[in-house]
Motif scaffolding. Structure first.
Motif, PDB file in Angstrom:
ATOM      1  N   ILE A 174       0.873  -1.182   0.000  1.00 49.65           N
ATOM      2  CA  ILE A 174       0.000   0.000   0.000  1.00 49.65           C
ATOM      3  C   ILE A 174       0.907   1.228   0.000  1.00 49.65           C
ATOM      4  O   ILE A 174       1.611   1.485   0.986  1.00 49.65           O
ATOM      5  CB  ILE A 174      -0.923  -0.011   1.234  1.00 49.65           C
ATOM      6  N   HIS A 186       0.384   4.456   0.160  1.00 49.27           N
ATOM      7  CA  HIS A 186       0.064   5.630   0.965  1.00 49.27           C
ATOM      8  C   HIS A 186      -0.230   5.293   2.437  1.00 49.27           C
ATOM      9  O   HIS A 186      -0.859   6.073   3.133  1.00 49.27           O
ATOM     10  CB  HIS A 186      -1.139   6.361   0.360  1.00 49.27           C
ATOM     11  N   LYS A 187       0.262   4.149   2.920  1.00 52.29           N
ATOM     12  CA  LYS A 187      -0.081   3.765   4.286  1.00 52.29           C
ATOM     13  C   LYS A 187       0.653   4.618   5.326  1.00 52.29           C
ATOM     14  O   LYS A 187       0.183   4.762   6.448  1.00 52.29           O
ATOM     15  CB  LYS A 187       0.189   2.286   4.521  1.00 52.29           C
ATOM     16  N   ASP A 188       1.800   5.199   4.993  1.00 49.64           N
ATOM     17  CA  ASP A 188       2.566   5.999   5.948  1.00 49.64           C
ATOM     18  C   ASP A 188       2.149   7.468   5.958  1.00 49.64           C
ATOM     19  O   ASP A 188       2.672   8.251   6.760  1.00 49.64           O
ATOM     20  CB  ASP A 188       4.060   5.898   5.654  1.00 49.64           C
TER      21      ASP A 188
END
Length: 138
Positions: free
Chosen positions: A115, A117-119
């Motif tokens: 993923i 954009h998880k951070d």
């Protein structure tokens, strides 16, 4: 969910013990001895000799006997069938091989997705745009 797992484990152990006892008792042989004095049942014994009524001494003096012994033998199963993989027919071996191959290789896991954009955290909302413009998804 935990309750179902516990019930399943208990049932599994119960059935396993029941089947083991069934195999054990189906292969055990035993005798049941009964001693009659006339027409009256005096004693019944399992695995041991039945107690006598004490009339044997009187029978030695007389020729006529009033006591009798019955012995019932309950024979257990003494021949169990043992099968091996070599005893199976070719069609059954072919089916088992195909089934096991499908079962083992049919449940391969998917690659783990990344993923991107998880951070990142979402942007701070000053005002709710949907409420401001009165646009809602139905």
């Amino acid at each position: 969910m935990y309750f179902c797992i516990v019930i399943k484990a208990i049932l599994h152990k119960t059935f396993s013990v029941t089947l083991a006892l069934l195999v054990l008792f189906s292969t055990v042989s035993f005798t049941i001895e009964k001693h009659y004095c006339g027409d009256v049942l005096v004693d019944v014994a399992v695995f041991t000799e039945a107690e006598k009524c004490g009339m044997e001494a009187m029978e030695m003096l007389q020729k006529k006997t009033c006591c009798k012994d019955e012995v019932d033998v309950v024979k257990g199963q003494d021949q169990l069938k043992f099968s091996s993989f070599d005893d199976l027919e070719f069609e059954k071996v072919q089916f088992l091989t195909a089934f096991l191959h499908t079962y083992i290789h049919g449940f391969e896991s998917l690659p783990k997705e990344t993923i991107p954009h998880k951070d990142y955290s979402p942007p701070n909302l000053v005002t709710d745009i949907q409420v401001l413009d009165q646009v809602f998804l139905i």
